[in-house]
Scaffold this motif. Structure first.
Motif, PDB file in Angstrom:
ATOM      1  N   ASP A   1      36.117  28.211  39.811  1.00 27.66           N
ATOM      2  CA  ASP A   1      34.812  28.342  39.161  1.00 27.66           C
ATOM      3  C   ASP A   1      34.913  27.881  37.707  1.00 27.66           C
ATOM      4  O   ASP A   1      35.385  28.618  36.842  1.00 27.66           O
ATOM      5  CB  ASP A   1      34.327  29.792  39.210  1.00 27.66           C
TER       6      ASP A   1
ATOM      7  N   ILE B   1      33.943  29.963  34.450  1.00 25.20           N
ATOM      8  CA  ILE B   1      34.642  31.195  34.110  1.00 25.20           C
ATOM      9  C   ILE B   1      34.805  31.366  32.608  1.00 25.20           C
ATOM     10  O   ILE B   1      34.804  32.480  32.086  1.00 25.20           O
ATOM     11  CB  ILE B   1      36.023  31.247  34.815  1.00 25.20           C
TER      12      ILE B   1
ATOM     13  N   LEU C   1      36.147  36.712  41.006  1.00 23.59           N
ATOM     14  CA  LEU C   1      35.734  35.467  41.639  1.00 23.59           C
ATOM     15  C   LEU C   1      35.716  35.633  43.152  1.00 23.59           C
ATOM     16  O   LEU C   1      36.423  36.469  43.704  1.00 23.59           O
ATOM     17  CB  LEU C   1      36.691  34.326  41.268  1.00 23.59           C
ATOM     18  N   THR C   2      34.929  34.801  43.799  1.00 25.63           N
ATOM     19  CA  THR C   2      34.919  34.774  45.261  1.00 25.63           C
ATOM     20  C   THR C   2      35.948  33.747  45.718  1.00 25.63           C
ATOM     21  O   THR C   2      35.734  32.541  45.592  1.00 25.63           O
ATOM     22  CB  THR C   2      33.525  34.400  45.798  1.00 25.63           C
TER      23      THR C   2
ATOM     24  N   ILE D   1      42.210  29.005  38.551  1.00 25.81           N
ATOM     25  CA  ILE D   1      40.967  29.765  38.336  1.00 25.81           C
ATOM     26  C   ILE D   1      39.836  28.828  37.938  1.00 25.81           C
ATOM     27  O   ILE D   1      38.693  28.960  38.406  1.00 25.81           O
ATOM     28  CB  ILE D   1      41.183  30.842  37.248  1.00 25.81           C
TER      29      ILE D   1
END
Length: 437
Positions: A369, A372, A408-409, A365
């Protein structure tokens, strides 16, 4: 001849002048570069005990035209620079604070300047005293004895500083951080800073470089441009924000725009220098610094420019992920454990496995990003991680991926990597619905 200004000592002191001599010296160096200098020479005159008689900052810029003096020295928190095009590395000062920075550690500042007017080289002197900064004195107005423009600032009555200060690694490293990116931007034009005759080096701040080529085509294929992209990752913060710098075929900066990676907390210090004939036919005042469709006249150039920005963003996205994987993620995992933000685990085989799965998820994760966890209170981080761990304990791992996917993308590769991690947390052959690809 004394001239009065529209300022007072009190207004200057309350305006936020530099509190550190390093920053004050940097102000004068930037003033030299603002005057289109290519070389700044800093010299310190002292005795064998280190007592400083004076400090000098010499530049080979355009000098200070006499006709601009009443505006540039007669006003404060105002400057002719503020009306120039924004987003240019060649204009740093805006409010005229730099000329008063000497008052932090000196009693007097004297500017000896040479400028050119109507083919003649003229010189004069400006003086400001620490105790009466609301006045400046002009003298020595005459034809110059030499034919080189430039300004020499002499700081006299130095107090609180020893000559050894200017030889310290702290001082030199500060100047390298402040100016290294700018010297690199202009290295082919031989920009340089010296301290007592020794060139300032900055190459030790470069952690990683990559030189790439990219060709862009217009929609109809009739027009193409080649771009040389020089990516640099610095190992320390630099004296500028993180920009894409656009250079023409003469390697002179035409403009710069912020990269998309300024708001992160992972020490991803970077600069991207882009060189192309694409920027040859544009004056800086003709470039509107935005990603708006009206950036350039002509559809073909609009398309090329937008595609260039997409290419640059993709480059930095890949570089940031690489940096996070190799450096930042281990720091983050250590930080989470040190702050006791992870759930409590025993030494049992089950708990060890569950912890490994959670750490692998966090790692993946964070690579997707790094922001986060940025700006979130520790209590909330602990709650989020505890919630994921609870799902792992209840063997509801098939619920975790949709939650992450909404937050998230994810690319297909990122989604599959997370899925593989979650598969290790269950004994089921495949906890995910068959329709999910």
């Amino acid at each position: 001849m004394k001239k009065s200004t529209k300022i007072t000592n009190q207004s200057i002191e309350s305006a936020g002048l530099p509190k550190d001599p390093k920053h004050a010296i940097a102000e004068y160096i930037w003033n030299g570069f603002d005057a289109k200098a290519t070389r700044i020479d800093l010299f310190i005159e002292s005795n064998e005990l280190g007592y400083i008689s004076h400090i000098g900052i010499q530049d080979n810029g355009e000098g200070i035209p006499l006709e601009t003096l009443s505006f540039s020295f007669g006003n404060f928190l105002d400057s002719i620079k503020k009306n120039r095009l924004k987003r240019s590395s060649y204009t740093r000062g805006k409010k005229g604070k730099g000329r008063f920075s000497f008052s932090l550690f000196a009693t007097r500042a004297i500017w000896n300047t040479v400028f050119q007017e109507d083919g003649n080289f003229l010189s004069y002197r400006i003086q400001i005293d620490r105790e009466s900064k609301e006045q400046y004195d002009i003298g020595g107005n005459s034809k110059a004895e030499h034919t080189n423009t430039g300004t020499q600032v002499i700081l006299e009555g130095v107090f609180g500083l020893n000559a050894a200060f200017f030889e310290t690694d702290e001082f030199k490293n500060f100047l390298a951080q402040e100016f290294g990116w700018f010297l690199f931007l202009n290295k082919v034009r031989n920009y340089a800073i010296s301290i007592n005759g020794k060139l300032l080096v900055y190459e030790h701040l470069i952690q990683e470089t990559d030189l790439l080529s990219w060709t862009a085509y217009s929609p109809d294929g009739d027009v193409s441009y080649n771009f040389t992209i020089n990516y640099i990752r610095w190992n320390q913060p630099i004296g500028d924000r993180y920009y894409y710098y656009f250079l023409d075929s003469e390697k002179k900066e035409i403009a710069k725009i912020l990269s998309s990676f300024n708001n992160n907390a992972i020490n991803f210090h970077h600069s991207v220098f882009v060189e192309s004939t694409f920027f040859d036919h544009f004056e800086r005042q003709d470039i509107i610094l935005s990603t708006d469709d009206n950036l350039f006249s002509g559809k073909a150039k609009q398309v090329i420019y937008r595609n260039l920005l997409l290419e640059l963003r993709d480059l930095l996205d890949r570089k940031q992920k690489k940096y996070v994987l190799e450096h930042a993620v281990s720091v983050k995992l250590t930080d989470l454990e040190r702050k006791r933000l992870l759930p409590d685990y025993t030494d049992s085989e089950t708990d060890v496995k569950r912890k490994d799965v959670l750490l692998a998820l966090i790692k993946e994760i964070y690579i997707v990003d790094p922001r986060i966890f940025f700006g979130i209170k520790p209590e909330l981080v602990r709650t989020y991680l505890g919630f994921i761990d609870l799902l792992l304990q209840s063997k509801k791992s098939n619920d975790i991926l949709p939650i992450i996917d909404k937050a998230l993308t994810l690319t297909d590769k990122e989604r599959n990597r997370i899925k593989e991690i979650l598969l290790t947390s269950t004994n089921d052959e495949n906890p995910f619905p068959k329709e999910e690809k």
